[in-house]
Scaffold this motif. Structure first.
Motif, mmCIF file in Angstrom:
data_model
loop_
_atom_site.group_PDB
_atom_site.id
_atom_site.type_symbol
_atom_site.label_atom_id
_atom_site.label_comp_id
_atom_site.label_asym_id
_atom_site.label_seq_id
_atom_site.Cartn_x
_atom_site.Cartn_y
_atom_site.Cartn_z
ATOM 1 N N LEU A 110 0.852 -1.188 0.000
ATOM 2 C CA LEU A 110 0.000 0.000 0.000
ATOM 3 C C LEU A 110 0.890 1.241 0.000
ATOM 4 O O LEU A 110 1.811 1.351 0.806
ATOM 5 C CB LEU A 110 -0.927 -0.005 1.211
ATOM 6 N N THR A 111 0.615 2.161 -0.886
ATOM 7 C CA THR A 111 1.483 3.321 -1.058
ATOM 8 C C THR A 111 0.971 4.579 -0.369
ATOM 9 O O THR A 111 1.643 5.593 -0.382
ATOM 10 C CB THR A 111 1.658 3.626 -2.556
ATOM 11 N N HIS A 112 -0.195 4.523 0.230
ATOM 12 C CA HIS A 112 -0.778 5.715 0.839
ATOM 13 C C HIS A 112 -0.531 5.798 2.350
ATOM 14 O O HIS A 112 -1.266 6.455 3.068
ATOM 15 C CB HIS A 112 -2.280 5.779 0.547
ATOM 16 N N PHE A 113 0.524 5.097 2.828
ATOM 17 C CA PHE A 113 0.862 5.153 4.247
ATOM 18 C C PHE A 113 2.319 5.551 4.411
ATOM 19 O O PHE A 113 3.182 5.108 3.662
ATOM 20 C CB PHE A 113 0.632 3.793 4.922
ATOM 21 N N ASN A 114 2.584 6.391 5.411
ATOM 22 C CA ASN A 114 3.972 6.782 5.685
ATOM 23 C C ASN A 114 4.606 5.774 6.648
ATOM 24 O O ASN A 114 3.988 4.771 7.000
ATOM 25 C CB ASN A 114 4.039 8.223 6.206
ATOM 26 N N ASN A 144 2.692 4.549 9.580
ATOM 27 C CA ASN A 144 1.423 3.909 9.239
ATOM 28 C C ASN A 144 0.254 4.891 9.228
ATOM 29 O O ASN A 144 -0.876 4.533 9.535
ATOM 30 C CB ASN A 144 1.114 2.735 10.168
ATOM 31 N N ARG A 145 0.519 6.131 8.867
ATOM 32 C CA ARG A 145 -0.497 7.175 8.767
ATOM 33 C C ARG A 145 -0.689 7.516 7.284
ATOM 34 O O ARG A 145 0.213 7.356 6.475
ATOM 35 C CB ARG A 145 -0.074 8.418 9.546
ATOM 36 N N ALA A 146 -1.866 7.996 6.971
ATOM 37 C CA ALA A 146 -2.180 8.321 5.578
ATOM 38 C C ALA A 146 -1.266 9.421 5.044
ATOM 39 O O ALA A 146 -0.863 10.333 5.771
ATOM 40 C CB ALA A 146 -3.631 8.777 5.479
ATOM 41 N N LYS A 147 -0.920 9.292 3.780
ATOM 42 C CA LYS A 147 -0.131 10.321 3.104
ATOM 43 C C LYS A 147 -0.568 10.385 1.645
ATOM 44 O O LYS A 147 -1.157 9.440 1.113
ATOM 45 C CB LYS A 147 1.364 10.024 3.175
ATOM 46 N N MET A 148 -0.259 11.493 1.018
ATOM 47 C CA MET A 148 -0.464 11.617 -0.416
ATOM 48 C C MET A 148 0.780 11.043 -1.077
ATOM 49 O O MET A 148 1.906 11.380 -0.725
ATOM 50 C CB MET A 148 -0.657 13.087 -0.801
ATOM 51 N N VAL A 149 0.578 10.154 -2.041
ATOM 52 C CA VAL A 149 1.686 9.490 -2.715
ATOM 53 C C VAL A 149 2.541 10.520 -3.456
ATOM 54 O O VAL A 149 2.024 11.429 -4.098
ATOM 55 C CB VAL A 149 1.157 8.430 -3.701
ATOM 56 N N MET A 180 -6.814 12.194 -1.035
ATOM 57 C CA MET A 180 -5.491 11.784 -1.500
ATOM 58 C C MET A 180 -5.285 11.970 -3.009
ATOM 59 O O MET A 180 -4.263 11.554 -3.551
ATOM 60 C CB MET A 180 -5.222 10.323 -1.125
#
Length: 159
Positions: free
Chosen positions: A5-9, A12-17, A76
């Motif tokens: 999964l590419t939308h986690f930093n 393990n928090r959401a990020k913009m790819v 995102m």
């Protein structure tokens, strides 16, 4: 397809790819959806007798505007300079209107969400303009039809 999964930093928090390193390519996406209604509602749309105005013209403009605003609505999504948005309508001459959106760009990321957003908003606009005479309308079969460009290449819905 990658399983990562590419939308986690790294926390393990959401990020913009980050798409900085991606290549600029021509990108295209087409999406579709339907709205089922009473036969009299479809007849009135074609007759132009809906009190709020020309349903298909307003729906078309709403879909185009929505495609251009996708990144402000979907957290995102990247802000993408669109080079073309087109909305088409067809119906079964009975009780169902079909909306198809085609979206294009020359950029580093695709326009699938923009095409889907255009369809959804076009359908919601039809609902909004006709709800006074038909609250039973049903939006259905909304999906990506095809996409091209980018690393993942071509996709065509077989369904």
């Amino acid at each position: 397809m990658a399983n990562e999964l590419t939308h986690f930093n790294n926390q393990n928090r959401a990020k913009m790819v980050d798409v900085t390193a991606k290549k600029v390519t021509n990108r295209f996406a087409s999406a579709t959806g339907e709205i089922k209604m009473l036969p009299t509602t479809l007849t009135r749309i074609h007759e132009g007798s809906i009190k709020k105005g020309d349903v298909l013209a307003v729906s078309q403009v709403a879909g185009i505007m929505a495609a251009k605003q996708t990144s402000t609505l979907i957290p995102m999504c990247h802000l993408i300079p669109l080079t073309g948005v087109d909305i088409h309508f067809s119906d079964n001459h009975s009780d169902t209107l079909k909306v198809t959106a085609q979206v294009k760009t020359k950029h580093v990321t695709g326009v699938e969400i923009e095409a889907l957003q255009a369809v959804q908003t076009s359908l919601l606009t039809i609902y909004d303009m006709c709800k006074a005479i038909d609250r039973s309308m049903l939006m259905q079969n909304i999906h990506l039809v095809e996409k091209s460009g980018g690393k993942s290449g071509y996709f065509h819905y077989i369904g």
